[in-house]
Design an enzyme around this catalytic site. Sequence first.
Site, short mmCIF file in Angstrom:
data_model
loop_
_atom_site.label_atom_id
_atom_site.label_comp_id
_atom_site.label_asym_id
_atom_site.label_seq_id
_atom_site.Cartn_x
_atom_site.Cartn_y
_atom_site.Cartn_z
N PRO A 1 -5.31 7.49 14.10
CA PRO A 1 -5.13 6.17 14.73
C PRO A 1 -3.73 5.62 14.48
CG PRO A 1 -7.12 6.24 13.37
CD PRO A 1 -6.35 7.49 13.08
N GLU A 2 -3.10 5.14 15.53
CA GLU A 2 -1.78 4.52 15.42
C GLU A 2 -1.95 3.02 15.67
OE1 GLU A 2 1.21 6.65 17.67
OE2 GLU A 2 0.12 8.53 17.47
N HIS B 1 -20.79 11.50 6.30
CA HIS B 1 -19.46 11.07 5.82
C HIS B 1 -19.28 9.55 5.85
CE1 HIS B 1 -18.54 15.31 6.08
NE2 HIS B 1 -18.85 15.28 7.36
N ARG C 1 -12.69 13.42 7.14
CA ARG C 1 -11.61 14.14 6.43
C ARG C 1 -11.12 13.41 5.19
NH1 ARG C 1 -7.57 17.35 10.10
NH2 ARG C 1 -7.07 18.08 8.00
#
Length: 291
Positions: free
Chosen positions: A2-3, A97, A116
Site C-alpha cells: 500500500p502506498e 493471519h 507477510r
Amino acid sequence: MPELPEVQTVVDSLRRLLFQTKRPPAIKRVLHLRDDIVKPPAGCDLRRTLAGCRILDVTRRAKRIIFTLDDNRQFFIHLGMTGRLTVETADATVRPHTHFIGELSDRRQLRFVDPRRFGRITWLGACDRTDDGKIGPEPLTIRASELEDRLKKTKRAIKTALLDQKLIAGIGNIYADEAMFSAGIHPLKLANELSGDEVRRLTIAMKKVLRRAIKHKGSTLRDYVNAEGQRGGFQLLHRVYAREGEPCVVCKSPISRIVLGGRSTHFCANCQRERGAGVSTAKVKRGRGAT
Ligand SMILES: [Zn+2]
C-alpha cells in the site's frame, strides 16, 4: 505494497465507519493480539492500555494510520506489504493471519490482518512523535522549490530518490512510475540534474496521479482493501506500471521495464527520453523477478 493513496483510502473509510455517531467509539477490550507486531516490543501492555480508550481521530502521515485516543495518546498502524485494517461485525469470519482484534463499544471489531507480517502497531504514547524525522514531507502539499532542494542533494536516479521515504513520504513503486511518465521524465535521470522545469512538472504530476488514485480508492494488485473490505480501482488506470510490452497510451511505443535498485521500473522510452539521463539503461539489469 500500500502506498499513499491506499493508506489514505483506508483512513477515509475508517473515519466513515467509526465516526457515524456523535459519540466517538471506544475500544472496549483487545480480544486478540500477536505481541511481536507491536513496537516498541516492551514499550507497553497494549491489551491493558487500549481497553476502555475512545478513538477521537484517525489520520494519515506518510503510510502511517494514526489513531488519536481521548487522552491524546497515539498509536499508529503501518500496513507493511500485505496488511488489511477493517471494521467488521463480531460474527464475520476471522481470516487467517489476524494479528489484532479490538472489540468496539458498538460490538463491531477493528481487525488487523497481515499474512507477510511486515506491518506493525507502534505505540507512541502521549508525546507527538508522528513526525519523528524519519519521514519526508507529504507529496500532496510539497512545493516544487522544496522538492528541488531535496533532489539537489542526491545523485541517485530520480526513480530511486522518489522511493526514499526520508526524501518524500508515501510514494512507492506504482506512483513513482506513473508520476514520472506523466511528467515525461526518464527514471534513470539523476535527481540532482533535473531542471527547475522538470521538478515543477514532476511536482504537479505527482499530486495529480495521487489525487486521481485516491478518487479511485487506490490500486489493488493483490491484498489491499479499504476498511470496508472493498478493493481499489486505480489499477485499471495505470498508464505504465505493470504494462511492459503494451502500447504507450500517448505514442503507442511498447512500454519498457527495467530493474532499478531491485524494483521493477516501467516507462515509455519515447515519451520519457533518456537523453540527459544520468545512468545508462545498458548498465541496468533487465528481466523478471523484481516487484
Ligand atoms: Zn509514449
